[in-house]
Design a protein around this motif. Sequence first.
Motif, PDB file in Angstrom:
ATOM      1  N   TYR A  52       3.451  -0.167  -3.306  1.00  0.00           N
ATOM      2  CA  TYR A  52       4.734  -0.042  -3.997  1.00  0.00           C
ATOM      3  C   TYR A  52       4.697   1.209  -4.845  1.00  0.00           C
ATOM      4  CZ  TYR A  52       6.483  -4.566  -2.586  1.00  0.00           C
ATOM      5  OH  TYR A  52       6.959  -5.613  -1.836  1.00  0.00           O
ATOM      6  N   MET A  56       9.964   0.952  -4.333  1.00  0.00           N
ATOM      7  CA  MET A  56      10.080   0.678  -2.901  1.00  0.00           C
ATOM      8  C   MET A  56       8.732   0.330  -2.302  1.00  0.00           C
ATOM      9  SD  MET A  56      10.591   4.500  -1.249  1.00  0.00           S
ATOM     10  CE  MET A  56      11.698   5.085  -2.515  1.00  0.00           C
ATOM     11  N   ARG A  58       6.234   0.969   0.535  1.00  0.00           N
ATOM     12  CA  ARG A  58       5.915   2.052   1.466  1.00  0.00           C
ATOM     13  C   ARG A  58       4.815   1.574   2.401  1.00  0.00           C
ATOM     14  NH1 ARG A  58       6.257   7.692  -1.725  1.00  0.00           N
ATOM     15  NH2 ARG A  58       8.158   7.254  -2.872  1.00  0.00           N
ATOM     16  N   SER A  60       2.320   3.093   5.096  1.00  0.00           N
ATOM     17  CA  SER A  60       1.775   4.380   5.512  1.00  0.00           C
ATOM     18  C   SER A  60       0.852   4.259   6.716  1.00  0.00           C
ATOM     19  CB  SER A  60       0.995   4.998   4.355  1.00  0.00           C
ATOM     20  OG  SER A  60       0.410   6.218   4.735  1.00  0.00           O
ATOM     21  N   GLU A  70       5.566   7.531   6.861  1.00  0.00           N
ATOM     22  CA  GLU A  70       5.773   6.275   6.145  1.00  0.00           C
ATOM     23  C   GLU A  70       7.076   5.635   6.593  1.00  0.00           C
ATOM     24  OE1 GLU A  70       3.903   7.290   1.731  1.00  0.00           O
ATOM     25  OE2 GLU A  70       6.039   6.950   1.947  1.00  0.00           O
ATOM     26  N   ARG A  72       9.744   3.342   4.569  1.00  0.00           N
ATOM     27  CA  ARG A  72      10.052   2.982   3.188  1.00  0.00           C
ATOM     28  C   ARG A  72      11.148   1.933   3.170  1.00  0.00           C
ATOM     29  NH1 ARG A  72      10.123   9.054   0.546  1.00  0.00           N
ATOM     30  NH2 ARG A  72       7.877   9.407   0.766  1.00  0.00           N
ATOM     31  N   SER A  74      13.578  -0.018   0.488  1.00  0.00           N
ATOM     32  CA  SER A  74      14.074  -0.001  -0.887  1.00  0.00           C
ATOM     33  C   SER A  74      15.154  -1.050  -1.080  1.00  0.00           C
ATOM     34  CB  SER A  74      14.707   1.356  -1.211  1.00  0.00           C
ATOM     35  OG  SER A  74      13.842   2.409  -0.916  1.00  0.00           O
ATOM     36  N   THR A  86      10.049   8.476   7.082  1.00  0.00           N
ATOM     37  CA  THR A  86       9.874   9.826   6.536  1.00  0.00           C
ATOM     38  C   THR A  86       9.673  10.847   7.640  1.00  0.00           C
ATOM     39  OG1 THR A  86       7.487   9.547   6.284  1.00  0.00           O
ATOM     40  CG2 THR A  86       8.866   8.966   4.391  1.00  0.00           C
TER      41      THR A  86
END
Length: 111
Positions: A52, A56, A58, A60, A70, A72, A74, A86
């Motif tokens: 976190y 958010m 994440r 990875s 990543e 993400r 949110s 991303t």
Amino acid sequence: MEYNELAQAHEDGDPIAAQWGILVHDGVFAGHGSLTREIYANERLRALFPFYSMGMLRLSTDHTSRQAGEIRISPLRSGGYRVESTVSGSGTRVESMDRIAEAAVAFLDAL
């Protein structure tokens, strides 16, 4: 210097499982419990390193590299969630918790 569970997991070669354990069971992240458990329940997403940051979740592909891709997730103030990659820069709005994992998995192939 302090030595913790995650440091030991790095030494043992399995930091992803340890990090999931911390997020799922540690009371510090209790406010994110539903989201964490929903993502953890998906085997493909559970293979990513979760953390976190900035409100958010994440996920990875390589937690040792800031350039790694990543996914993400949110929470939105108006309700629902934003799920984005991303790598592709694309994202989607998800209205219900039971659709989050499906939306996140859709971004996996681009990572």
